[in-house]
Design an enzyme around this catalytic site. Structure first.
Site, PDB file in Angstrom:
ATOM      1  N   TRP A 201       0.824  -1.208   0.000  1.00 40.57           N
ATOM      2  CA  TRP A 201       0.000   0.000   0.000  1.00 40.57           C
ATOM      3  C   TRP A 201       0.855   1.252   0.000  1.00 40.57           C
ATOM      4  O   TRP A 201       0.552   2.224  -0.707  1.00 40.57           O
ATOM      5  CB  TRP A 201      -0.993  -0.025   1.160  1.00 40.57           C
ATOM      6  CG  TRP A 201      -2.072  -1.038   0.912  1.00 40.57           C
ATOM      7  CD1 TRP A 201      -2.223  -2.241   1.538  1.00 40.57           C
ATOM      8  CD2 TRP A 201      -3.101  -0.977  -0.089  1.00 40.57           C
ATOM      9  NE1 TRP A 201      -3.297  -2.915   0.996  1.00 40.57           N
ATOM     10  CE2 TRP A 201      -3.859  -2.177   0.008  1.00 40.57           C
ATOM     11  CE3 TRP A 201      -3.471  -0.039  -1.043  1.00 40.57           C
ATOM     12  CZ2 TRP A 201      -4.947  -2.443  -0.829  1.00 40.57           C
ATOM     13  CZ3 TRP A 201      -4.552  -0.304  -1.874  1.00 40.57           C
ATOM     14  CH2 TRP A 201      -5.286  -1.495  -1.767  1.00 40.57           C
TER      15      TRP A 201
ATOM     16  N   ASP B 294      -1.727   6.533   6.247  1.00 45.77           N
ATOM     17  CA  ASP B 294      -2.784   5.646   5.775  1.00 45.77           C
ATOM     18  C   ASP B 294      -3.007   4.603   6.868  1.00 45.77           C
ATOM     19  O   ASP B 294      -2.173   3.729   7.085  1.00 45.77           O
ATOM     20  CB  ASP B 294      -2.355   4.975   4.469  1.00 45.77           C
ATOM     21  CG  ASP B 294      -3.364   3.927   3.997  1.00 45.77           C
ATOM     22  OD1 ASP B 294      -4.411   3.761   4.629  1.00 45.77           O
ATOM     23  OD2 ASP B 294      -3.074   3.271   2.966  1.00 45.77           O
TER      24      ASP B 294
ATOM     25  N   LYS C 105     -12.701  -1.823   6.544  1.00 48.72           N
ATOM     26  CA  LYS C 105     -11.960  -2.828   7.290  1.00 48.72           C
ATOM     27  C   LYS C 105     -12.338  -2.793   8.771  1.00 48.72           C
ATOM     28  O   LYS C 105     -12.862  -3.757   9.306  1.00 48.72           O
ATOM     29  CB  LYS C 105     -10.464  -2.620   7.094  1.00 48.72           C
ATOM     30  CG  LYS C 105     -10.055  -2.811   5.626  1.00 48.72           C
ATOM     31  CD  LYS C 105      -8.607  -2.471   5.389  1.00 48.72           C
ATOM     32  CE  LYS C 105      -8.265  -2.496   3.909  1.00 48.72           C
ATOM     33  NZ  LYS C 105      -8.428  -3.800   3.266  1.00 48.72           N
TER      34      LYS C 105
END
Lengths: 359, 359
Positions: free
Chosen positions: B101, B171, B195
């Site tokens: 990511w 993030d 999530k």
């Protein structure tokens, strides 16, 4: 079941009750899956089937040829205003300034290139859409942009304008699926889902394949249509639940007989309200010119704001909700999308007649 | 109630059952409102209260100071990769390349300016996070970017790194709300909701107010953080239902005792799985270095892909779903977010021991 009222909101808006019932059923666990529709992975076979089914139903409803992509994005029409210009505005584009939403689309496009105003209804306060004869192009443009239905003003194109080989882009947020479209006339149609397609949270984009080779290069991944065409809208996590609901709504529309059938119903529903306006001897004053009336958003005014306030308040007390016009223009707006029940229109008709007789 | 299985998916992921139950109840009509939560206008008092309540619960959970905005956007972390660079990358920014990511975030940022790799775990296949001592800045940067938990590799910062006055962007898609944060260390934290916060469809952004004056001008409206701070996330239609669910999840977390309590539970849940791995004499081989283990995504491998396939298949048959590792790295991944029940962890522990004893 808890009692439901009549929801005239412009979006998010009323959904078909059978759709709500099925979503409610699947909320704790999808039958045979053991997870809520809110919990399933976007990489699962379950969601693959949901996505494929939603696309198939939309394709069937819209009679969409094979060379159109059906994409699910996020950010609403407002992000599309920017994204389409980022992708396709190389030099200049022609915009039809038909109302509040068209004007917003133009503002974003100006950041990327020259915006030619092909026609503007601004000086007339956006009471009508242009006729085909008013839309002649006199120079080359990257694309033409129209807004098929102006949600705030309550005006709509009554048929699909024709620009020949010039790519036509259309914001159809508030009237997509309300009538059959001559889809081949469009290079791209986009629409937030929250008015006539489902709940809020996704943006439906119908993009003709030939446009992809015209898109600029070097775009940010999430702002490049090719990201979505190449991944079948699954580059990253899509709005799973909204797409699931869109699929339910599309299937419901097929069960209702498809878009020709909805068009007939929508004309009949809208006519009931416009008839009351026309027969009111000016007590109700419609905003739209007769030949540009929206079937989705019926806008009108009363003599003054005080009377309008009283109208909204008394209607609300009778379970007729969301009738206050958009804060930017005032007045009354009755949004009567596909899923809005005819009984609600009849209730508003009765109330309008009664209200006029009393004040 | 339809039977539910154990959902180890990395996101969309399992939600608390009381949250699902309330969403299910409100699906046909919100009590006292007469419309589904899917149908309410984002301009209604009902939604205003839902939004305010969700923000208040998040603020309380995160002990968020008043100078942080709580924003709801769309497009996931992937759009934030671009948007934060569009807004804040003037010259150069320092990125910690901690995994898949982080690498994606870097790719988008490079379109806007120079990306300095402050530290990279790439050559070690992303098995650990850097220590504070490895993160010294040697020149001025617009900001530092980290990924608090790498969902795919299963590694996480164990505490909040410190960059003093240099704005820190994070993030936190896969571990936000899993432990208390030293929030003042961050200029901006962002996370897809799907999530650990709710269903898919929204992106939570916590943005410190002092950053707004540093943002570039002339940005597209929907790509400018000021659009969202100035409108309280209501410039256009937000993902109403997802925000509603986020509010329910946040309230559920408060009822569970808040983030310190969740942190204890999460450590206990993860420890059970890591203990099996550590006691397996190498039958299960954890991906993460011991000091970088994620509490949210437990990643491990078996001797070969055939054995891993068999593991996933047999687990699936027992109602342990979603254990296959990300398609880019393979192996096994057990995602055990806040809402994942301890009983599911226990079931996986039993299965892992049994599987090892049999093969």
């Amino acid at each position: 079941m808890t009692e439901r009222i009549f929801n005239f909101s412009a979006g998010p808006a009323v959904l078909p009750e059978p759709v709500l019932a099925q979503a409610q059923r699947d909320l704790m666990a999808l039958p045979g899956v053991g997870m809520s529709v809110l919990e399933i992975s976007h990489r699962s076979k379950t969601f693959e089937a949901i996505l494929a089914d939603a696309k198939q139903s939309l394709k069937q409803l819209l009679k969409l040829p094979d060379n159109y992509h059906i994409l699910f994005l996020q950010g609403g029409a407002s992000l599309q205003f920017s994204m389409l210009a980022l992708n396709f505005l190389h030099q200049n584009a022609a915009y039809v300034q038909s109302g509040s939403w068209a004007s917003k689309a133009m503002s974003e496009a100006k950041r990327e290139g020259q915006v030619d105003v092909l026609w503007s209804g601004k000086s007339d306060k956006y009471v009508r859409m242009p006729a085909q004869a008013e839309l002649a192009l006199h120079s080359a443009v990257d694309y033409v942009h129209i807004t098929s239905n102006e949600t705030i003003e309550g005006i709509a194109f009554q048929s699909d304008p024709d620009f020949g080989d010039v790519p036509l882009f259309c914001d159809a947020s508030s009237d997509i699926l309300s009538r059959p479209l001559e889809i081949e006339k469009y290079a791209m149609i986009y629409a937030g889902t929250q008015k006539n397609i489902g709940p809020a949270g996704a943006t439906l984009v119908l993009l003709r394949d030939d446009q992809l080779s015209r898109a600029k290069s070097g775009l940010h991944t999430m702002l490049d249509y090719r990201t979505f065409t190449e991944s079948d809208s699954l580059y990253n996590t899509p709005p799973v639940f909204t797409i699931y609901c869109v699929g339910l709504v599309a299937r419901w529309l097929l069960e209702q007989g498809g878009l020709e059938s909805m068009y007939q119903r929508n004309r009949a529903k809208a006519a009931k309200l416009y008839d009351v306006i026309d027969a009111s001897s000016g007590f109700y004053s419609g905003h739209a010119a007769a030949d540009s009336r929206s079937l989705m958003n019926v806008t009108f005014r009363l003599a003054n704001e005080e009377l309008e306030s009283r109208f909204v308040k008394e209607a609300q007390a009778l379970g007729l909700d969301g009738l206050k016009g958009h804060r930017s223009v005032g007045g009354i707006r009755a949004s009567i999308y596909n899923a809005f029940p005819e009984a609600g229109v009849d209730a508003l008709v009765s109330f309008m007649k009664d209200f006029q007789s009393r004040v």
